[in-house]
Design a protein around this motif. Structure first.
Motif, PDB file in Angstrom:
ATOM      1  N   TYR A 201       0.737  -1.132   0.150  1.00 53.41           N
ATOM      2  CA  TYR A 201       0.139  -0.050  -0.028  1.00 53.41           C
ATOM      3  C   TYR A 201       0.762   1.315   0.016  1.00 53.41           C
ATOM      4  O   TYR A 201       1.085   1.982   0.990  1.00 53.41           O
ATOM      5  CB  TYR A 201      -0.881  -0.013   1.319  1.00 53.41           C
ATOM      6  CG  TYR A 201      -1.805  -1.438   1.406  1.00 53.41           C
ATOM      7  CD1 TYR A 201      -2.998  -1.450   0.603  1.00 53.41           C
ATOM      8  CD2 TYR A 201      -1.376  -2.500   2.152  1.00 53.41           C
ATOM      9  CE1 TYR A 201      -3.883  -2.773   0.778  1.00 53.41           C
ATOM     10  CE2 TYR A 201      -2.134  -3.394   2.172  1.00 53.41           C
ATOM     11  CZ  TYR A 201      -3.244  -3.586   1.404  1.00 53.41           C
ATOM     12  OH  TYR A 201      -3.927  -4.705   1.480  1.00 53.41           O
ATOM     13  N   SER A 206      -2.378   4.773  -1.334  1.00 53.83           N
ATOM     14  CA  SER A 206      -2.899   4.742   0.232  1.00 53.83           C
ATOM     15  C   SER A 206      -3.732   5.720   0.438  1.00 53.83           C
ATOM     16  O   SER A 206      -4.589   5.781   1.247  1.00 53.83           O
ATOM     17  CB  SER A 206      -1.915   4.007   0.955  1.00 53.83           C
ATOM     18  OG  SER A 206      -0.829   4.989   1.161  1.00 53.83           O
ATOM     19  N   PHE A 211      -6.475   3.623   4.674  1.00 55.83           N
ATOM     20  CA  PHE A 211      -5.424   2.877   5.250  1.00 55.83           C
ATOM     21  C   PHE A 211      -4.423   3.784   6.217  1.00 55.83           C
ATOM     22  O   PHE A 211      -4.031   4.929   5.799  1.00 55.83           O
ATOM     23  CB  PHE A 211      -4.476   2.452   4.073  1.00 55.83           C
ATOM     24  CG  PHE A 211      -3.288   1.819   4.402  1.00 55.83           C
ATOM     25  CD1 PHE A 211      -3.155   0.531   4.822  1.00 55.83           C
ATOM     26  CD2 PHE A 211      -2.007   2.485   4.330  1.00 55.83           C
ATOM     27  CE1 PHE A 211      -1.817  -0.224   4.947  1.00 55.83           C
ATOM     28  CE2 PHE A 211      -0.701   1.995   4.753  1.00 55.83           C
ATOM     29  CZ  PHE A 211      -0.654   0.682   4.894  1.00 55.83           C
TER      30      PHE A 211
END
Ligand SMILES: CC(C)(COP(=O)(O)OP(=O)(O)OC[C@H]1O[C@@H](n2cnc3c(N)ncnc32)[C@H](O)[C@@H]1OP(=O)(O)O)[C@@H](O)C(=O)NCCC(=O)NCCS
Length: 313
Positions: A201, A206, A211
């Motif tokens: 990620y 991201s 996240f």
């Protein structure tokens, strides 16, 4: 982003939240019928709910901000009917404003007349005029028409991701792998888990996902904070003898589906994904459906073997 072109069509105007929401919801439903998942359907319901609330209660625009409905964007009208829509979502990314373009949709009866091109160009102009450092959008790999449009307007592909889904209440548990040991994730696992999470990620993608690597960190104080804030999380690790294969963290999602953040050892990604996800059924059942966002083409065999289905790439 390509150079700006002034759009002067009388058919194109900014979204008016007070009257456009039902028309936008209808259009999104028609145009995305074949690809819409549970979260997509919930999103359309949310737009319709918001339209009703605004009409019935005379809600001010300020209170709309807690909903992810199309607050900003453009519509295309033909005889006062909404036949085209584009939503604009501003974000902060690394201290800069970026815009996300979403819900680009043109009614089937009005396609191939340049409506989407003009709306997208307008969206790009809007982002630039509001100080955007970049404009992003997401498109399915199999949506050649839309990809063609965005490429012709100067968009560049930056990442290819697959969204995988699994419904623990509807699908049988995948068999566990006897050679792999699953344990509660510990602070000792974090060094490699963190490194792999940041590879899987990266900041490039991201920022647009829920996240936050620090939120996934193990440890007493983290867990205490989570408990204080009423946040839930489950984390487990996989080992092949003394070899660390990776970790999975489950978190509740905002809408219908929950999320698993998968950190897999790049040398054993299929085995790691299969073992961690086969175990997820035992942790999650009978909870809500779960999704994984993962780099396209990576660990696909392992994820599939654990019963997950590719929703889109
Ligand atoms: C994709 C979509 C928005 C295009 O709308 P549109 O108004 O018909 O598109 P335009 O007429 O502005 O076409 C712009 C370009 O898109 C491409 N394109 C659009 N439809 C196409 C088709 N059926 N076949 C091939 N290329 C196509 C072409 O490059 C076209 O440029 P050109 O006309 O100079 O060849 C529309 O088909 C739609 O609503 N699809 C369903 C929802 C969707 O997939 N949205 C995109 C989400 S990312």
């Amino acid at each position: 982003m390509s150079a700006s072109i002034a759009i002067t069509s009388t058919h194109l105007r900014p979204v008016d939240m007070r009257k456009d929401l039902p028309g936008i919801a209808d259009l999104i439903e028609i145009c995305f019928a074949s690809t819409m998942d549970a979260d997509g359907r919930e999103y359309v319901r949310q737009i319709r709910r918001m339209a009703l609330e605004m009409r019935g209660l005379g809600i001010s625009l300020g209170s709309v901000r807690r909903f992810s409905v199309p607050i900003q964007g453009y519509v295309w009208l033909e005889n006062n009917r909404i036949v085209g829509n584009l939503t604009l979502i501003p974000y902060f990314k690394g201290g800069k404003v970026v815009y996300m373009i979403a819900n680009v949709a043109v009614h089937p009866e009005f396609r191939r007349r340049g409506i989407a091109r003009q709306m997208t160009q307008q969206g790009m102009n809007h982002a630039r005029d509001h100080g955007a450092a970049a404009t992003w959008l997401q498109v399915r790999e199999d949506n050649h028409e839309a990809s063609q449009l965005y490429l012709s307007l100067g968009f560049i592909e930056r990442a290819r991701r697959t969204t995988w889904t699994f419904d623990p209440s509807a699908q049988p548990a995948a068999p566990m792998l006897p050679q792999v040991t699953i344990r509660r994730r510990t602070a000792n696992d974090w060094h490699f888990q963190r490194r792999w999470l940041l590879e899987i990620y990266p900041p490039e993608i991201s920022w647009n996902l829920p996240f936050n690597v620090d939120r996934l960190r193990p440890g007493f104080w983290r867990e205490f904070l989570r408990w204080m804030n009423g946040e839930r999380q489950e984390a487990w690790s996989a080992w092949l003898a003394d070899r660390y294969l990776g970790a999975a963290v489950w978190e509740p999602g905002n809408v219908i589906t929950d999320v698993i953040w998968l950190a897999t050892n790049p040398l054993e990604e299929d085995l790691a994904a299969q073992a961690l996800l086969a175990y997820s059924h035992r942790v999650l059942s009978p909870r809500r459906p779960v999704t994984i966002n993962f780099p396209a083409g990576f660990a696909a065999k392992g994820i599939q073997s654990a019963g997950f289905r590719a929703h889109n790439t």
